[in-house]
Every structure is written in C-alpha cells, then in structure tokens.
Design a protein around this motif. Structure first.
Motif, mmCIF file in Angstrom:
data_model
loop_
_atom_site.group_PDB
_atom_site.id
_atom_site.type_symbol
_atom_site.label_atom_id
_atom_site.label_comp_id
_atom_site.label_asym_id
_atom_site.label_seq_id
_atom_site.Cartn_x
_atom_site.Cartn_y
_atom_site.Cartn_z
ATOM 1 N N ALA A 172 140.298 57.879 -8.978
ATOM 2 C CA ALA A 172 140.227 57.040 -7.790
ATOM 3 C C ALA A 172 141.225 55.899 -7.838
ATOM 4 O O ALA A 172 141.710 55.434 -6.804
ATOM 5 C CB ALA A 172 138.810 56.490 -7.635
ATOM 6 N N GLY A 187 136.474 60.031 -13.026
ATOM 7 C CA GLY A 187 136.315 59.654 -11.626
ATOM 8 C C GLY A 187 136.977 58.331 -11.318
ATOM 9 O O GLY A 187 137.679 58.180 -10.308
ATOM 10 N N GLY A 245 133.959 57.251 -8.113
ATOM 11 C CA GLY A 245 134.841 57.342 -6.952
ATOM 12 C C GLY A 245 134.402 56.452 -5.806
ATOM 13 O O GLY A 245 135.231 55.947 -5.034
ATOM 14 N N VAL A 288 138.659 62.222 -6.830
ATOM 15 C CA VAL A 288 137.565 62.575 -7.734
ATOM 16 C C VAL A 288 137.104 64.012 -7.492
ATOM 17 O O VAL A 288 136.781 64.741 -8.433
ATOM 18 C CB VAL A 288 136.390 61.602 -7.541
ATOM 19 C CG1 VAL A 288 135.194 62.022 -8.370
ATOM 20 C CG2 VAL A 288 136.815 60.187 -7.910
#
Length: 463
Positions: free
Chosen positions: A373, A369, A319, A142
C-alpha cells in the motif's frame, strides 16, 4: 481533451476495482495448490504440471507493461473488456476435458489478464476523489498478494471435493463475473491523446522477461544453462532500455525512473520482494511437510490454504490503514519492512508448533500489505495522472522479478540441505536467517535512498 470525471456511485466503482484485483490474484494462485492434482489427472510429470503455474505468471509479466501503455489512452475500457473476455476463454479451456496442452494455453490466457490491476489503479485515479483514490489504489496493491489467501483454500477444497476441473471452474466463475461487472461498472477513460503501441519494445520485452524469470526459477536445478540464459536476458533488457529511451512512444516511459523517488521505490520493491516471497514459500512448504520427516505438520492443500487466511486478512487490514496514516514515504516503507523482518525472526527461532508459523505468516501478511500500500504513495506522488498505468506496470514487473527470485532462492537453499526426499529442518533455519539479512538490507536501502517526493513540475523540467 476532456478532463477526468468523478463517478456518481464511487462505492460501486471501488468494489468493482478491488474485485478485479482479487480475480487476478486468485487466477495467479490457482496453479500452486493444484500441481500434484494436475499431474495425476492428466498423467504428466510434476515438472510438466509446474508449468500450469509458471506459464500464467510469465504471461502476466509480459502483458502487464503492454496493458499499462494501452490503458493510458482513451481505449482503456475496450482493453479491459477484451482482456477479461480473453480470461474467460482461457478459463473455459481449463475446465473442458481437453489434452494437457490446451490446459497450458488456457492458463496462459488467464495469466495475460493479471496486469489488469494497473489499469484499475488508473481508473481509480481518474474517476475518484483524491482521498478515496489513494485508499483504493492501496487496496489494489494489497489485493495482488493478499488475494492469494482466497485462491489457495478454495481451490484446495474444490479439488478434494470434485477434482481439479472443479477447482479451475472457480476461475471461470470469477472471470465471467468480472466481465459482466465491467460492462456496467467501468467508466470511459478521459479523452487523452492516444499513443502508438511500441511493438518492437513489446516483442523484445516478451522475450527478455520470460527468459529472466525462467533463469531465476531454474538456477538451482540447472545452474549452467540458467546462468547463460540469465546473462542473455539481462543483455536483452539492457537493449530494451536503450530502445525505450530512444522511442517517441515507448512501451514504458523510462524517463519516469529518472526521478530519485521512483527509482528508489522500485529498488526497494525488488530487494524487499525477494525476502517477502522467500518467507511465504518457506512457510507454505514447511507446514505441508509430513511429520515423518522429523518436522512439519503434514497439512493437506486445503489445510495449508487455511493457514494463508491470516496473511490475506491482515494484509487487507494494513491496506486500509496505510493510506489513512499521514506518514512520509520513508516512514511507511521502513515500518512495513520492519514488520516483515519481525515475521522472519519469529519463523527463524520458533516453528515447532503450528501456531508459530501461522502467527509468522499473519505478521508477514500485515507487513506485505503495508509495504504494497505504501509503494503507490511513493510512485504516484511524482507521476502524472496520464502515466499512472505505465508507472505502476513497471513496479508490478519489478515485484514479479523480486518474488520469483525469492521463490528460487528458497528452493536453492533447501536443495543444499536435502539428502533424501525432504530437506533437513536446518535448511529452513538457514533460509530464514538469510531472509533476515535480505530484509535488513531492505531497511538499510530505505534509510539511505532518496524517497522524498519532489513536485512533478520540477521533475518534468529536468528532461
């Protein structure tokens, strides 16, 4: 061969790793908001000033796989310290009042360290317990995108207050801090057998990747030469692939891509990256367009940077959440892609008030994000620990190509809707709906491709 050892102060190590990831993101983003200021300060054209961004990204795309290979052996600590020192030297060149050519050299040296993030992932996997390593690797993924929201407003504010060299001074401060922190916080790599660097592969990739990214970036302005350059770059990459397959110690272990989950994840990253950066570039450009054009909000560089803060904050939230969710790879990628799709639809139908683009970019940040992730979850589930840096460096290069394509696509679409200085607002609508289609295609790819992890032992037995 010594086994990986867990560190005694894992929180300190995690903080250091994420900090280095953020440094790379900030360094990469320094060029974008400073293009106009650099042109004025150095007396060069905007096209020449654009190279302060391009050359850093090109340097990063070339060095990332090289660092991934060097960082797979016992020399990882030395490689990280040397590259951080190179970034510090590059940062000095951007601050000292020298001719424009030295600024470009400095930006290239800064950009060469962007690939350190893949080594930080390898450190996390070697020296943290499994659960903490998964969370940290997700945060690092992220950081490479969400950290942009830190660099944009800070550099814009520093430029407004004290000039362009003060903004580049931010890069000097954070790279020097990262170097000092690395001396104390970075552990030695496990004593694995070291492999020779594939110099031929590195040289060929150093030619092919910049050619590819340059072709993508210029295809809207110079279609004929850019198309020829694109064809040449693709031929070089095909030749590089055959070379890597036949090399005993390849720069990138192409055999890792034979695993269906790894190949599928990289394809999803490529297509998804196009849509993600397309929307990012559309929103940042839209909010800075003066209201005299009939739309837009005329925000300054600093104000436009503040618009990106929700992108960063929600990206980090995602994240932190994703590694804790016990969902399969397909569900993670599908959910995050659906969030990006929602951001596209919002921007396509509602952008007459400033709050709407801000909301759209916040939703985009959460989706990017979550997507970033989830990607290591898919790849590292079937990748040996010793190949962490190499495998993730491939994904980083794929992401760079996807982002560059998305940026070029946005510029090309807006150019077709431009008759004066600024594009017609209809161009943003057309680009947004094309992004909706590209993101929907990503969802389809996620649905049909084999993303279920297979045991590494079974995979190794195939080859």
């Amino acid at each position: 061969m010594n086994a990986p050892t867990l560190v005694r102060a894992p929180r300190v190590l995690v903080g250091f790793l994420v900090f280095v990831g953020l440094v790379g993101a900030v360094i990469g983003s320094l060029g974008a908001p400073l293009i106009t200021a650099v042109a004025e300060a150095y007396g060069v054209s905007l096209a020449a000033s654009q190279w302060t961004l391009t050359i850093a990204l090109l340097a990063g795309s070339v060095t990332t796989p090289v660092l991934g290979r060097l960082g797979s052996g016992p020399r990882r600590r030395t490689v990280v310290l040397v590259m951080l020192a190179v970034e510090v030297v590059g940062s000095l060149l951007t601050v000292i009042p020298l001719p424009f050519a030295f600024l470009l050299v400095g930006r290239a040296l800064q950009g060469s360290g962007i690939g350190l993030i893949v080594l930080m992932m390898a450190v996390a996997r070697d020296h943290l317990d499994e659960q903490r390593a998964a969370r940290t690797i997700g945060l690092l993924s992220v950081a490479s995108t969400a950290g942009i929201g830190i660099g944009y407003p800070l550099s814009g504010l520093l430029t407004d207050l004290a000039g362009v060299r003060a903004a580049y001074g931010l890069g000097l401060v954070i790279t020097a801090a990262a170097l000092v922190a690395a001396v104390f916080a970075l552990p030695q790599a496990p004593d694995r057998p070291s492999s020779r660097l594939d110099v031929r592969g590195a040289i060929l990739l150093a030619i092919a990747l910049p050619a590819l990214l340059l072709a993508i970036g210029e295809i809207g302005d110079h279609p004929a030469p850019a198309t020829a350059l694109l064809a040449a770059a693709l031929l070089l990459l095909i030749g590089w692939t055959f070379l890597e397959v036949r090399t005993g110690s390849p720069l990138v272990d192409i055999r890792l891509l034979r695993h269906p989950a790894v190949a599928a994840a990289n394809l999803v990253m490529l297509v998804g990256g196009v849509g993600m950066y397309l929307l990012f570039s559309l929103i940042t450009r839209y909010v800075q367009t003066p209201a005299a054009a009939g739309y837009g909000f005329g925000l300054s560089s600093f104000q436009a940077g503040l618009v990106l803060v929700p992108f960063s904050l929600l990206g980090f939230v995602a994240g932190r959440l994703i590694p804790a969710l016990r969902l399969g790879a397909r569900s993670l990628l599908a959910a995050s892609t659906a969030v990006v799709l929602a951001a596209f639809v919002l921007f396509a139908v509602a952008r007459s008030h400033l709050v709407e683009p801000i909301l759209a970019i916040g939703i985009l940040g959460f989706g990017v994000g979550a997507f970033s992730a989830a990607m290591p979850v898919v790849i590292l589930a079937v990748t040996p620990a010793a190949e962490t840096a190499s495998a993730m460096s491939v994904n980083a290069v794929v992401r760079s190509v996807g982002f560059s394509t998305g940026s070029a696509l946005g510029g090309l679409i807006l150019a077709t809707h431009t008759t004066g200085v600024f594009p017609r607002e209809s161009g943003y609508g057309a680009a947004a709906w094309i992004g909706v289609a590209a993101t929907a295609a990503t969802l389809l790819i996620v649905a049909v491709l084999p993303l279920k992890p297979v045991a590494p032992e079974r995979f190794r037995g195939r080859g």
